[in-house]
Scaffold this motif. Structure first.
Motif, PDB file in Angstrom:
ATOM      1  N   SER A 194     -12.656  22.112  19.818  1.00 46.69           N
ATOM      2  CA  SER A 194     -13.382  20.876  20.087  1.00 46.69           C
ATOM      3  C   SER A 194     -14.505  21.095  21.102  1.00 46.69           C
ATOM      4  O   SER A 194     -15.528  20.430  21.038  1.00 46.69           O
ATOM      5  N   LYS A 221     -17.327  22.986  19.052  1.00 47.70           N
ATOM      6  CA  LYS A 221     -18.019  22.150  18.074  1.00 47.70           C
ATOM      7  C   LYS A 221     -18.793  21.086  18.835  1.00 47.70           C
ATOM      8  O   LYS A 221     -18.327  20.530  19.806  1.00 47.70           O
ATOM      9  N   SER A 222     -19.986  20.800  18.383  1.00 44.47           N
ATOM     10  CA  SER A 222     -20.789  19.842  19.110  1.00 44.47           C
ATOM     11  C   SER A 222     -21.280  18.745  18.179  1.00 44.47           C
ATOM     12  O   SER A 222     -21.602  18.999  17.023  1.00 44.47           O
ATOM     13  N   GLN A 223     -21.336  17.555  18.699  1.00 46.24           N
ATOM     14  CA  GLN A 223     -21.860  16.414  17.962  1.00 46.24           C
ATOM     15  C   GLN A 223     -23.315  16.236  18.350  1.00 46.24           C
ATOM     16  O   GLN A 223     -23.666  16.271  19.519  1.00 46.24           O
ATOM     17  N   LEU A 224     -24.151  16.039  17.347  1.00 46.23           N
ATOM     18  CA  LEU A 224     -25.572  15.857  17.617  1.00 46.23           C
ATOM     19  C   LEU A 224     -25.803  14.496  18.270  1.00 46.23           C
ATOM     20  O   LEU A 224     -25.133  13.523  17.933  1.00 46.23           O
ATOM     21  N   ASP A 251     -27.960  10.973  19.523  1.00 45.89           N
ATOM     22  CA  ASP A 251     -28.848   9.989  18.894  1.00 45.89           C
ATOM     23  C   ASP A 251     -30.272  10.376  19.303  1.00 45.89           C
ATOM     24  O   ASP A 251     -30.623  10.354  20.479  1.00 45.89           O
ATOM     25  N   PHE A 301     -27.893  16.617  25.881  1.00 47.60           N
ATOM     26  CA  PHE A 301     -27.348  17.496  24.857  1.00 47.60           C
ATOM     27  C   PHE A 301     -27.968  18.888  24.961  1.00 47.60           C
ATOM     28  O   PHE A 301     -27.264  19.898  24.905  1.00 47.60           O
ATOM     29  N   GLN A 353     -25.883  22.268  25.811  1.00 51.28           N
ATOM     30  CA  GLN A 353     -25.840  23.351  24.834  1.00 51.28           C
ATOM     31  C   GLN A 353     -26.300  24.671  25.456  1.00 51.28           C
ATOM     32  O   GLN A 353     -25.696  25.716  25.212  1.00 51.28           O
ATOM     33  N   HIS A 386     -24.311  27.429  20.169  1.00 57.76           N
ATOM     34  CA  HIS A 386     -24.775  26.441  21.144  1.00 57.76           C
ATOM     35  C   HIS A 386     -26.250  26.642  21.489  1.00 57.76           C
ATOM     36  O   HIS A 386     -27.001  25.671  21.611  1.00 57.76           O
ATOM     37  N   ASN A 417     -28.302  25.269  18.710  1.00 61.29           N
ATOM     38  CA  ASN A 417     -28.389  23.806  18.809  1.00 61.29           C
ATOM     39  C   ASN A 417     -29.442  23.403  19.827  1.00 61.29           C
ATOM     40  O   ASN A 417     -30.215  22.461  19.605  1.00 61.29           O
ATOM     41  N   GLN A 425     -29.964  20.874   9.669  1.00 62.31           N
ATOM     42  CA  GLN A 425     -28.939  19.880  10.000  1.00 62.31           C
ATOM     43  C   GLN A 425     -29.468  18.882  11.027  1.00 62.31           C
ATOM     44  O   GLN A 425     -29.233  17.687  10.915  1.00 62.31           O
ATOM     45  N   SER A 439     -30.088  14.935  10.481  1.00 63.47           N
ATOM     46  CA  SER A 439     -29.468  13.963  11.374  1.00 63.47           C
ATOM     47  C   SER A 439     -30.522  13.063  12.015  1.00 63.47           C
ATOM     48  O   SER A 439     -30.311  11.863  12.192  1.00 63.47           O
TER      49      SER A 439
END
Length: 153
Positions: free
Chosen positions: A55, A58-61, A63, A73, A77, A96, A99, A136, A140
């Motif tokens: 967890s 893994k990274s959430q992009l 807004d 973010f 990263q 990371h 990203n 990606q 997004s």
């Protein structure tokens, strides 16, 4: 002849002692009433640690309409990437950093800095992964959810 015989006997005695050691501790382990409970707890703890590790990697992009969230973010990263690279986890570290490059406002300048600071193999991994992550991020950001053409090539 005597030395070969002595060596053979010594090897036999050592093998027998090792086998006896294994049998003794296996019996001790099996006769422990809490062995299964301890084993289950150890496995559960290991699974939780693995899930926590996954967890964090893994990274959430963010807004993309919120510039503060994008900046936060980006910094997270870069920091995570540097920490993972320092620990020797190159794949997750590159993920990371990729990203961070993908959401960076000036990716060419960041890539130049990374090229100077990263080992060649790690930088090559980053370059290979960059088009996929950039697609990606673009998907997004546009909200389409599909792949979007990228002009980084």
């Amino acid at each position: 002849m005597i030395t070969k015989t002595v060596v053979g006997i010594a090897a036999g005695v050592c093998g027998t002692l090792f086998l006896g050691y294994c049998i003794y501790f296996d019996h001790k382990r099996r006769s422990d009433p809490l062995f299964k409970q301890k084993l289950k707890e150890r496995r559960l703890k290991s699974r939780k640690q693995q899930q926590n590790k996954e967890s964090t990697t893994k990274s959430q992009l963010p807004d993309f309409r919120d510039t503060a969230a994008v900046q936060k973010f980006f910094l997270e990263q870069v920091q995570l990437g540097e920490e993972l690279l320092a620990q020797g986890d190159f794949e997750n570290g590159v993920e990371h950093l990729t990203n961070a490059v993908a959401v960076c406002g000036q990716p060419q300048q960041l890539l130049q800095v990374l090229q100077q600071t990263l080992p060649v193999q790690v930088f090559q991994m980053l370059l290979q992964r960059l088009p996929i992550v950039s697609q990606q991020v673009a998907a997004s950001a546009s909200g389409t959810g599909g792949l979007v053409e990228d002009d980084l090539e």
